[in-house]
Design a protein around this motif. Sequence first.
Motif, mmCIF file in Angstrom:
data_model
loop_
_atom_site.group_PDB
_atom_site.id
_atom_site.type_symbol
_atom_site.label_atom_id
_atom_site.label_comp_id
_atom_site.label_asym_id
_atom_site.label_seq_id
_atom_site.Cartn_x
_atom_site.Cartn_y
_atom_site.Cartn_z
ATOM 1 N N MET A 82 0.840 -1.194 0.000
ATOM 2 C CA MET A 82 0.000 0.000 0.000
ATOM 3 C C MET A 82 0.878 1.248 0.000
ATOM 4 N N ASP A 83 0.565 2.219 -0.894
ATOM 5 C CA ASP A 83 1.380 3.413 -0.996
ATOM 6 C C ASP A 83 1.203 4.304 0.231
ATOM 7 N N GLN A 84 2.166 5.216 0.396
ATOM 8 C CA GLN A 84 2.212 6.054 1.597
ATOM 9 C C GLN A 84 0.981 6.951 1.711
ATOM 10 N N ASP A 85 0.500 7.464 0.578
ATOM 11 C CA ASP A 85 -0.661 8.355 0.615
ATOM 12 C C ASP A 85 -1.890 7.639 1.148
ATOM 13 N N ARG A 86 -2.099 6.398 0.735
ATOM 14 C CA ARG A 86 -3.244 5.624 1.227
ATOM 15 C C ARG A 86 -3.078 5.290 2.705
ATOM 16 N N GLN A 87 -1.849 5.012 3.122
ATOM 17 C CA GLN A 87 -1.604 4.728 4.536
ATOM 18 C C GLN A 87 -1.989 5.924 5.396
ATOM 19 N N ILE A 112 1.998 18.863 -11.898
ATOM 20 C CA ILE A 112 0.583 19.198 -11.762
ATOM 21 C C ILE A 112 -0.180 18.029 -11.143
ATOM 22 N N HIS A 113 0.152 16.819 -11.571
ATOM 23 C CA HIS A 113 -0.511 15.636 -11.011
ATOM 24 C C HIS A 113 -0.273 15.543 -9.506
ATOM 25 N N THR A 114 0.971 15.814 -9.081
ATOM 26 C CA THR A 114 1.293 15.765 -7.652
ATOM 27 C C THR A 114 0.527 16.840 -6.892
ATOM 28 N N TRP A 115 0.396 18.025 -7.477
ATOM 29 C CA TRP A 115 -0.372 19.111 -6.854
ATOM 30 C C TRP A 115 -1.815 18.690 -6.661
ATOM 31 N N LEU A 116 -2.416 18.094 -7.689
ATOM 32 C CA LEU A 116 -3.795 17.616 -7.594
ATOM 33 C C LEU A 116 -3.918 16.503 -6.560
ATOM 34 N N LEU A 117 -2.914 15.618 -6.515
ATOM 35 C CA LEU A 117 -2.944 14.510 -5.573
ATOM 36 C C LEU A 117 -2.925 15.000 -4.136
ATOM 37 N N ARG A 118 -2.109 16.021 -3.858
ATOM 38 C CA ARG A 118 -2.055 16.578 -2.504
ATOM 39 C C ARG A 118 -3.407 17.162 -2.103
ATOM 40 N N ARG A 119 -4.036 17.909 -3.014
ATOM 41 C CA ARG A 119 -5.351 18.481 -2.711
ATOM 42 C C ARG A 119 -6.390 17.382 -2.512
ATOM 43 N N TRP A 120 -6.336 16.352 -3.342
ATOM 44 C CA TRP A 120 -7.329 15.282 -3.247
ATOM 45 C C TRP A 120 -7.147 14.481 -1.962
ATOM 46 N N ASN A 121 -5.912 14.247 -1.567
ATOM 47 C CA ASN A 121 -5.658 13.561 -0.296
ATOM 48 C C ASN A 121 -6.157 14.388 0.876
ATOM 49 N N ASN A 123 -12.083 22.794 5.190
ATOM 50 C CA ASN A 123 -10.859 22.325 4.549
ATOM 51 C C ASN A 123 -11.170 21.393 3.384
ATOM 52 N N ALA A 124 -12.120 20.466 3.601
ATOM 53 C CA ALA A 124 -12.505 19.521 2.545
ATOM 54 C C ALA A 124 -13.110 20.254 1.356
ATOM 55 N N LEU A 125 -13.992 21.210 1.634
ATOM 56 C CA LEU A 125 -14.650 21.958 0.562
ATOM 57 C C LEU A 125 -13.640 22.749 -0.258
ATOM 58 N N CYS A 126 -12.708 23.416 0.430
ATOM 59 C CA CYS A 126 -11.684 24.196 -0.274
ATOM 60 C C CYS A 126 -10.803 23.290 -1.128
ATOM 61 N N ALA A 127 -10.392 22.144 -0.571
ATOM 62 C CA ALA A 127 -9.539 21.213 -1.309
ATOM 63 C C ALA A 127 -10.267 20.659 -2.532
ATOM 64 N N TRP A 128 -11.561 20.341 -2.376
ATOM 65 C CA TRP A 128 -12.349 19.805 -3.492
ATOM 66 C C TRP A 128 -12.494 20.847 -4.598
ATOM 67 N N ARG A 129 -12.822 22.082 -4.207
ATOM 68 C CA ARG A 129 -12.992 23.141 -5.202
ATOM 69 C C ARG A 129 -11.685 23.439 -5.932
ATOM 70 N N GLU A 130 -10.586 23.460 -5.191
ATOM 71 C CA GLU A 130 -9.286 23.726 -5.820
ATOM 72 C C GLU A 130 -8.933 22.628 -6.815
ATOM 73 N N THR A 131 -9.272 21.383 -6.474
ATOM 74 C CA THR A 131 -9.011 20.265 -7.385
ATOM 75 C C THR A 131 -9.809 20.416 -8.673
ATOM 76 N N MET A 132 -11.107 20.684 -8.550
ATOM 77 C CA MET A 132 -11.953 20.837 -9.733
ATOM 78 C C MET A 132 -11.514 22.028 -10.582
ATOM 79 N N ARG A 133 -11.173 23.128 -9.926
ATOM 80 C CA ARG A 133 -10.781 24.335 -10.661
ATOM 81 C C ARG A 133 -9.440 24.148 -11.373
ATOM 82 N N MET A 134 -8.536 23.406 -10.762
ATOM 83 C CA MET A 134 -7.256 23.145 -11.416
ATOM 84 C C MET A 134 -7.449 22.273 -12.650
#
Length: 209
Positions: free
Chosen positions: A1-6, A124-133, A177-188
């Motif tokens: 299992m990858d670190q992000d999922r852990q 960019i993928h890593t940026w999106l991944l951080r927001r999604w996590n 925090n969740a709402l901001c992260a979700w919106r930033e992901t969609m907007r990116m």
Amino acid sequence: MDQDRQIRFAIPPFFLFASLLWGAYLAHRDLSPIFKPETAKEVLGVLAATAVAIIPVGLLLSTLSVLLLRLLAMIARTPTYEAVLEDSTLERIWSQLNSTQTKDKKLTLYAAATFDHELLTSGIHTWLLRRWNSFNVATHSIVALLVAHVLAPIFSIPQVCAWWVSTTALVAVLFVNALCAWRETMRMIEFQSSRQQKGDAKKSLASEA
């Protein structure tokens, strides 16, 4: 299992266990036996069992959270909560996928995932991944805090007002925090869909040459 999922599976159980202990403290439950030397072996055993259970409990909390999010997506009549895109954004993304299928809004998740993982740069993928996590950890932790109140009667922990107030405050912070992260992901994703990707740029230069 990858670190992000852990990390995603480890943090919500912490909120669950911490909330139960906090509720017991606010209800003036006697926690002194836990810290007595003669109960050290029992406490260590409980801690060891808790450490082993962290990932499974985290998986259960994550599953419950995802089910609730999917239910909300169904109520909102969107294909998925993971990729809520404007028609124009989906159109731009679809045009870059070289798919033989006709554009279908029901395939929004797969189109967005392909666009993110295959066409976007790693930065960019890593940026999106951080927001999604961040979104996932916050939403799963909200569920963990609420589950603590559901489990409270099993451990004979009274639902005192102070506990609910602290839970509400934490849920509010995590929700923002969740709402901001979700919106930033969609907007990116929307922003990136309007950019010429590197592969397309090379093709354009080659055709001009």
